[in-house]
Motif scaffolding. Structure first.
Motif, short mmCIF file in Angstrom:
data_model
loop_
_atom_site.label_atom_id
_atom_site.label_comp_id
_atom_site.label_asym_id
_atom_site.label_seq_id
_atom_site.Cartn_x
_atom_site.Cartn_y
_atom_site.Cartn_z
N UNK A 79 0.84 -1.20 0.00
CA UNK A 79 0.00 0.00 0.00
C UNK A 79 0.88 1.25 0.00
N UNK A 80 0.48 2.22 -0.79
CA UNK A 80 1.27 3.44 -0.92
C UNK A 80 2.19 3.43 -2.12
N UNK A 81 2.28 2.27 -2.79
CA UNK A 81 3.11 2.20 -4.01
C UNK A 81 2.46 3.05 -5.11
N UNK A 82 3.27 3.63 -5.99
CA UNK A 82 2.71 4.44 -7.09
C UNK A 82 1.80 3.60 -7.99
N UNK A 83 0.98 4.31 -8.73
CA UNK A 83 0.05 3.68 -9.66
C UNK A 83 0.81 2.90 -10.73
N UNK A 84 0.49 1.59 -10.88
CA UNK A 84 1.21 0.76 -11.83
C UNK A 84 0.56 0.77 -13.21
N UNK A 85 -0.74 1.07 -13.27
CA UNK A 85 -1.44 1.06 -14.55
C UNK A 85 -2.21 2.37 -14.72
N UNK A 86 -2.30 2.81 -15.97
CA UNK A 86 -2.85 4.13 -16.27
C UNK A 86 -4.34 4.07 -16.58
N UNK A 87 -4.82 5.13 -17.18
CA UNK A 87 -6.21 5.45 -17.48
C UNK A 87 -7.09 4.24 -17.80
N UNK A 88 -7.98 3.90 -16.85
CA UNK A 88 -9.03 2.89 -17.00
C UNK A 88 -8.54 1.44 -17.07
N UNK A 89 -7.22 1.21 -16.85
CA UNK A 89 -6.80 -0.19 -16.89
C UNK A 89 -7.49 -1.00 -15.80
N UNK A 90 -7.74 -0.38 -14.64
CA UNK A 90 -8.39 -1.11 -13.55
C UNK A 90 -9.73 -1.69 -13.98
N UNK A 91 -10.48 -0.95 -14.82
CA UNK A 91 -11.79 -1.44 -15.26
C UNK A 91 -11.62 -2.47 -16.39
N UNK A 92 -10.60 -2.29 -17.23
CA UNK A 92 -10.30 -3.34 -18.22
C UNK A 92 -9.95 -4.65 -17.51
N UNK A 93 -9.16 -4.54 -16.45
CA UNK A 93 -8.79 -5.73 -15.67
C UNK A 93 -10.03 -6.37 -15.04
N UNK A 94 -10.88 -5.53 -14.47
CA UNK A 94 -12.12 -6.03 -13.86
C UNK A 94 -12.98 -6.73 -14.90
N UNK A 95 -13.07 -6.15 -16.08
CA UNK A 95 -13.85 -6.76 -17.17
C UNK A 95 -13.28 -8.12 -17.55
N UNK A 96 -11.95 -8.20 -17.65
CA UNK A 96 -11.30 -9.46 -18.03
C UNK A 96 -11.47 -10.52 -16.94
N UNK A 97 -11.24 -10.15 -15.70
CA UNK A 97 -11.29 -11.14 -14.62
C UNK A 97 -12.72 -11.62 -14.35
N UNK A 246 -6.47 3.36 -24.27
CA UNK A 246 -6.54 3.35 -22.81
C UNK A 246 -5.96 2.06 -22.24
N UNK A 247 -5.82 2.05 -20.91
CA UNK A 247 -5.42 0.84 -20.22
C UNK A 247 -4.01 0.39 -20.45
N UNK A 248 -3.04 1.26 -20.19
CA UNK A 248 -1.63 0.92 -20.38
C UNK A 248 -0.90 0.87 -19.03
N UNK A 249 0.25 0.19 -19.02
CA UNK A 249 1.11 0.20 -17.84
C UNK A 249 1.82 1.54 -17.74
N UNK A 250 2.04 2.00 -16.52
CA UNK A 250 2.81 3.23 -16.31
C UNK A 250 4.31 2.89 -16.35
N UNK A 251 5.15 3.86 -16.03
CA UNK A 251 6.60 3.62 -16.02
C UNK A 251 7.12 3.34 -14.60
#
Length: 331
Positions: A79-97, A246-251
């Motif tokens: 917890x507290x780690x920087x964001x690993x994935x960018x714009x809307x990837x979280x919802x793409x992941x939710x859709x896939x899972x 949308x839905x890319x990994x950050x750096x």
């Protein structure tokens, strides 16, 4: 609670659901931490449903005198780690899972015989369907989810009269265009691998173990290979494969997850990919498609085997409940 003992299949399916749901909770914790308000509501709803499922399974195991699995705990998320994935990837992941969960939990329904356990899997399968619908609608509203191609509606019924309909492997014969069943299966495979590829990119750049990092890079390349080779079938029928900005990994190079949970998530999606490929091959009527999917399945299987060995080597593979070894009685 029913007084009927649980069967081996019910125990196995509850155990596997415990693993998957504890993993989902840890992944959701990172996504929720960085999500905008609208996305956070969807992610929190799925987190809460997963927590409720874990509570139910824990109660079943305690009632049956079974040990509670470890699964994935707070130590598997940073917890507290920087964001690993960018714009809307979280919802793409939710859709896939949730697509994967719909398949798994519907299968578990048919393998469960005790009333309360069967109802449990019916309920979580329905929850996965609802969440998948909400995630897909959210992505469509944002204009980032590519629909499969629209087609003209059939006006007449036809039956296949020529064996060439199943052709595709002979380079000297013209190959028919894909039918809608084939397009739907390919589109699904390409869409899933695009999301999976970004997951592998993000995981690979934050993995602490060098062998894990190298393995995840292989996963990234395998997802790209599947997307390209199956996408070529669509292009040959003048259909553009799905793609999105949308839905890319950050750096970020700081991992929000343990290597253990990233490997498990990768293994779960790899197993799902094997099943999807088998389904695609079974329902494709052009013989070049099953041939291609069989070759890709071989690559996916080899990748899965390598991942399993790596998890065992690092002590990350929790052992499923074991049937008593009756052979010991003869010794």
């Amino acid at each position: 609670m029913s007084g009927v003992p649980i069967t081996s299949s019910e125990l196995a399916n509850l155990w596997m659901t415990y693993q998957e749901k504890t993993m989902i909770m840890r992944i959701m914790e990172h996504f929720i931490e960085h999500a905008d308000h609208e996305e956070k509501q969807l992610l929190q709803a799925h987190y809460d449903a997963a927590a409720k499922a874990i509570e139910y399974i824990t109660g079943i195991f305690e009632n049956e005198g079974a040990v509670i699995p470890i699964g994935f705990t707070e130590s598997d998320v940073n917890k507290g780690a920087p964001k690993l994935f960018d714009f809307l990837y979280d919802i793409f992941y939710l859709n896939m899972m949730t697509k994967m969960e719909m398949s798994l939990f519907s299968l578990y329904c048919g393998m469960s015989y005790r009333k309360d356990i069967n109802e449990f899997f019916i309920n979580i399968a329905a929850e996965a369907q609802t969440m998948n619908y909400k995630a897909a609608q959210h992505l469509l509203e944002k204009g980032v989810l590519v629909r499969p191609p629209f087609v003209s509606m059939p006006k007449e019924v036809h039956f296949v009269e020529d064996k060439k309909y199943r052709g595709g492997l002979n380079p000297f014969r013209e190959t028919r265009s894909l039918n809608t069943i084939e397009v739907s299966l390919i589109h699904h495979a390409v869409e899933t691998n695009l999301v999976g590829m970004q997951l592998m990119i993000g995981f690979a750049q934050v993995a602490e173990n060098k062998e894990v990092q190298d393995y995840l890079v292989k996963g990234m390349k395998l997802s790209k290979k599947i997307e390209m080779e199956l996408g070529d079938f669509l292009r040959q029928s003048f259909i553009e494969p799905p793609a999105t900005h949308a839905g890319k990994a950050t750096t970020s190079k700081i991992s929000p997850f343990s290597d253990k949970i990233m490997m498990y998530n990768t293994g779960l999606l790899t197993s799902f990919g094997l099943g999807s490929n088998a389904l695609g091959g079974a329902f494709s009527l052009r013989n070049d498609l099953p041939a291609k999917m069989s070759l890709l399945s071989k690559d996916i299987f080899s990748f899965a085997q390598e991942g399993g060995k790596l998890m065992i080597k690092n002590g990350w593979m929790e052992e499923p409940p074991q049937i008593e070894d009756r052979n010991q009685l003869t010794k």
